[in-house]
Design an enzyme around this catalytic site. Structure first.
Site, PDB file in Angstrom:
ATOM      1  N   PRO A 130      18.054  50.961  53.283  1.00  0.00           N
ATOM      2  CA  PRO A 130      18.477  50.180  54.458  1.00  0.00           C
ATOM      3  C   PRO A 130      18.793  50.996  55.713  1.00  0.00           C
ATOM      4  CG  PRO A 130      20.283  50.366  52.913  1.00  0.00           C
ATOM      5  CD  PRO A 130      19.089  51.012  52.257  1.00  0.00           C
ATOM      6  N   CYS A 131      17.760  51.544  56.324  1.00  0.00           N
ATOM      7  CA  CYS A 131      17.960  52.314  57.551  1.00  0.00           C
ATOM      8  C   CYS A 131      18.431  51.422  58.695  1.00  0.00           C
ATOM      9  CB  CYS A 131      16.698  53.086  57.922  1.00  0.00           C
ATOM     10  SG  CYS A 131      15.244  52.068  58.123  1.00  0.00           S
ATOM     11  N   HIS A 132      18.302  50.103  58.534  1.00  0.00           N
ATOM     12  CA  HIS A 132      18.799  49.192  59.573  1.00  0.00           C
ATOM     13  C   HIS A 132      20.316  49.248  59.699  1.00  0.00           C
ATOM     14  CE1 HIS A 132      18.956  46.716  55.879  1.00  0.00           C
ATOM     15  NE2 HIS A 132      19.993  46.118  56.456  1.00  0.00           N
TER      16      HIS A 132
END
Length: 162
Positions: A130-132
């Protein structure tokens, strides 16, 4: 050989690509499976359209089970530092965000916020890693391979407050 499935989501079509052993090796918001594969350095001609187990986890995540993706195995090629960043991203709980600099400091490299950003930009298994959940120093939305609007939607869906 790799299998892929396209899942319809509120953020648009989401392609997930798995190896034969069920390991997710590429994922992103596009109906263009070749583009998602190429981002992960997978040859598009190595793809076969068929149901993949991880697609159910994507559906569950969008239905509100923010822990559904944690149980899915992922693998992507990168440097030792990128691999450490990607592992750290999977440790950020849904609903929380980190600053690039915070993540760099947590990894023992406080001056490496740009390198953390570069690792996020190279993440080929979006949503599963989850780089968001990483934002700029001021809390500002920064670049996201699949569009800042998708990033904002994902964070809102997880209940993140910026």
């Amino acid at each position: 050989m790799h299998s892929y499935e396209i899942v319809e989501t509120p953020d648009g079509p989401f392609t997930v690509i798995e190896r034969a052993d069920g390991m997710v090796v590429a994922a992103g918001w596009s109906a263009d499976q070749a583009a998602v594969a190429t981002r992960a350095k997978i040859e598009p001609e190595d793809l076969t359209a068929q149901a993949v187990a991880s697609a159910d986890a994507v559906r569950a995540w969008y239905a509100g089970d923010t822990s559904a993706l944690v149980r899915i195995g992922v693998e992507q090629a990168g440097t030792e530092f990128q691999s450490r960043v990607w592992a750290a991203l999977r440790e950020i709980p849904a609903g929380e965000v980190r600053l690039y600099g915070e993540l760099a400091a947590d990894l023992g490299s406080p001056g490496a916020s740009r390198a953390v950003g570069a690792a996020c930009g190279r993440n080929a298994v979006a949503l599963f890693v989850p780089c968001h959940r990483v934002v700029g120093a001021s809390g500002k939305m920064t670049g996201f391979a699949w569009g800042v609007d998708v990033k904002q939607s994902l964070l809102a869906r997880e209940g993140s407050v910026l």
